[in-house]
Design a protein around this motif. Structure first.
Motif, PDB file in Angstrom:
ATOM      1  N   THR A   1      -7.004   3.876   5.451  1.00 32.87           N
ATOM      2  CA  THR A   1      -6.553   5.263   5.305  1.00 32.87           C
ATOM      3  C   THR A   1      -5.705   5.509   4.061  1.00 32.87           C
ATOM      4  OG1 THR A   1      -4.617   4.810   6.707  1.00 32.87           O
ATOM      5  CG2 THR A   1      -6.605   5.670   7.788  1.00 32.87           C
ATOM      6  N   SER A   2      -5.114   4.461   3.495  1.00 32.91           N
ATOM      7  CA  SER A   2      -4.153   4.693   2.415  1.00 32.91           C
ATOM      8  C   SER A   2      -4.485   4.004   1.096  1.00 32.91           C
ATOM      9  CB  SER A   2      -2.751   4.233   2.855  1.00 32.91           C
ATOM     10  OG  SER A   2      -2.343   4.898   4.034  1.00 32.91           O
ATOM     11  N   ALA A   3      -5.391   3.040   1.101  1.00 33.61           N
ATOM     12  CA  ALA A   3      -5.661   2.282  -0.114  1.00 33.61           C
ATOM     13  C   ALA A   3      -6.896   2.819  -0.825  1.00 33.61           C
ATOM     14  CB  ALA A   3      -5.859   0.799   0.222  1.00 33.61           C
ATOM     15  N   ASP A   4      -6.911   2.679  -2.157  1.00 37.90           N
ATOM     16  CA  ASP A   4      -8.123   3.002  -2.900  1.00 37.90           C
ATOM     17  C   ASP A   4      -9.058   1.798  -2.870  1.00 37.90           C
ATOM     18  OD1 ASP A   4      -7.183   1.147  -4.820  1.00 37.90           O
ATOM     19  OD2 ASP A   4      -6.150   2.721  -5.923  1.00 37.90           O
ATOM     20  N   ALA A   5     -10.230   1.938  -3.491  1.00 34.39           N
ATOM     21  CA  ALA A   5     -11.251   0.894  -3.392  1.00 34.39           C
ATOM     22  C   ALA A   5     -10.768  -0.426  -3.986  1.00 34.39           C
ATOM     23  CB  ALA A   5     -12.530   1.359  -4.091  1.00 34.39           C
ATOM     24  N   GLU A   6     -10.085  -0.364  -5.117  1.00 31.04           N
ATOM     25  CA  GLU A   6      -9.608  -1.598  -5.758  1.00 31.04           C
ATOM     26  C   GLU A   6      -8.543  -2.278  -4.917  1.00 31.04           C
ATOM     27  OE1 GLU A   6      -7.593  -3.063  -9.983  1.00 31.04           O
ATOM     28  OE2 GLU A   6      -8.321  -1.000  -9.739  1.00 31.04           O
ATOM     29  N   GLN A   7      -7.600  -1.487  -4.386  1.00 30.20           N
ATOM     30  CA  GLN A   7      -6.575  -2.061  -3.517  1.00 30.20           C
ATOM     31  C   GLN A   7      -7.187  -2.680  -2.271  1.00 30.20           C
ATOM     32  OE1 GLN A   7      -3.997   1.405  -3.014  1.00 30.20           O
ATOM     33  NE2 GLN A   7      -2.322   0.300  -4.019  1.00 30.20           N
ATOM     34  N   THR A   8      -8.189  -1.998  -1.710  1.00 33.67           N
ATOM     35  CA  THR A   8      -8.833  -2.489  -0.489  1.00 33.67           C
ATOM     36  C   THR A   8      -9.461  -3.848  -0.712  1.00 33.67           C
ATOM     37  OG1 THR A   8      -9.268  -0.239   0.288  1.00 33.67           O
ATOM     38  CG2 THR A   8     -10.594  -2.016   1.244  1.00 33.67           C
ATOM     39  N   ARG A   9     -10.200  -4.006  -1.809  1.00 32.63           N
ATOM     40  CA  ARG A   9     -10.826  -5.301  -2.104  1.00 32.63           C
ATOM     41  C   ARG A   9      -9.777  -6.389  -2.276  1.00 32.63           C
ATOM     42  NH1 ARG A   9     -14.257  -2.072  -5.297  1.00 32.63           N
ATOM     43  NH2 ARG A   9     -12.973  -2.502  -7.142  1.00 32.63           N
TER      44      ARG A   9
ATOM     45  N   ILE B   1       0.817  -1.210   0.000  1.00 31.12           N
ATOM     46  CA  ILE B   1       0.000   0.000   0.000  1.00 31.12           C
ATOM     47  C   ILE B   1       0.854   1.265   0.000  1.00 31.12           C
ATOM     48  CG2 ILE B   1      -1.778   1.293   1.234  1.00 31.12           C
ATOM     49  CD1 ILE B   1      -2.770  -1.285  -0.003  1.00 31.12           C
TER      50      ILE B   1
END
Length: 325
Positions: free
Chosen positions: A161-169, A101
């Motif tokens: 706090t640091s990831a976008d939606a795609e990274q989060t998934r 991340i």
């Protein structure tokens, strides 16, 4: 070992594209220069690029996590010790997520290094908390639970706090344990680290037998207690970190499999470690098959499946021990 190879071969045949064990053997033989195969190019790609590295990585992860559990249970004289329960997996996950991340490193080596640092920090924290609290088995387990919750919270904080939606998934699915992204470079790195760590632990099998009798007994038998403990704890942390970097956090393998292996071959580590590794490899290969087929076409995280399989198995082992004591 033949059962493990057969399990991998059968696992590769299962999926939307119909394949047979003969097809799999033919593709592997062709890739190794041992002949030709009639399987189509698409079929060869499915076997060699998708299914086979996934099945082999599952076997490596199962073997490594099972062996780590057996070593930790002996070193700490704690039947509940395993990388997941002692916070090592959670710490490795935090280190790996920081690399992914926040961009603190890159590639498989950077991911493994981040996971290794996280695993060492988590393990040091858990051991310190356990020692301060009293050093008993109960205190160590409680410290492991606290460490697991702490590093899980840190991981969630970084992701939110640091990831976008795609990274989060992607990260959240990976944290539950996923072999979907398995590639041959993952297999090479994980296999090499697993082989070295297993050989190191096997070379210290006699000392691990002495550790199971207590530190004082081990020292009286000529074991360099502190040095050996540090070496083996670092080795298990490195192996756990490598496997977490490749497949995410997978629980219960290191907790349940050593217990089952002891029922089969007894407590001597020269037999216990290889049997635990083989049982862990076979188990995780088939658990991954369940993860990809039980809710097809949707894939269930393999860590979820190990918990669903591991909890009843562990309950059965506890009941068996209760009846025998």
């Amino acid at each position: 070992m033949p059962l493990l190879l057969l399990s991998i071969a059968v696992a590769v045949t299962l999926g939307p594209a119909p394949l047979s064990v003969t097809d799999v053997a033919g593709v592997v033989g062709a890739r190794l220069g041992l002949g030709e195969t009639d399987v189509s190019r698409i079929g060869q790609g499915i076997v060699w690029q998708l299914r086979l590295p996934r099945a082999v990585l599952a076997a490596i992860c199962g073997a490594g996590l099972g062996a780590c559990g057996a070593v930790l249970q002996s070193l700490l004289r704690n039947p509940l010790a395993d990388p997941f329960l002692l916070g090592v997996s959670a710490g490795a996950s935090t280190g790996a997520v920081l690399v992914v991340i926040l961009g603190l490193g890159g590639g498989a080596i950077g991911l493994t290094a981040g996971a290794f640092v996280g695993a060492l920090v988590a393990f040091a924290l858990v051991m310190t908390l356990g020692a301060v609290a009293g050093g008993t088995t109960t205190h160590l387990v409680l410290a492991g639970v606290a460490g697991t919750q702490l590093f899980s919270a840190l991981t969630s904080f970084v992701v939110i706090t640091s990831a976008d939606a795609e990274q989060t998934r992607g990260v959240l699915f990976w944290l539950l344990g996923s072999l979907s992204g398995a590639r041959w470079n993952d297999v090479a790195v994980s296999g090499a680290v697993c082989a070295v760590c297993l050989l190191l632990c096997l070379s210290r099998a006699g000392a691990l037998d002495a550790f199971a009798l207590g530190q004082d007994t081990a020292a009286a038998l000529g074991v360099h207690v502190t040095r050996l403990r540090i070496v083996l704890l670092v080795a298990t942390a490195l192996l756990t970190a490598t496997l977490v970097a490749a497949a995410g956090a997978i629980g219960f393998v290191g907790l349940v499999l050593p217990q089952a292996a002891r029922l089969l071959v007894g407590p001597r580590h020269r037999a216990l470690l290889p049997v635990t590794a083989v049982l862990g490899a076979i188990l995780l290969v088939w658990v991954d098959v369940l993860a990809t087929t039980v809710a097809a076409p949707q894939e269930v995280p393999v860590g979820v499946m190990t918990a669903l399989v591991g909890v009843p198995a562990f309950a059965a082992l506890l009941a068996r021990r209760g009846r025998s004591s």
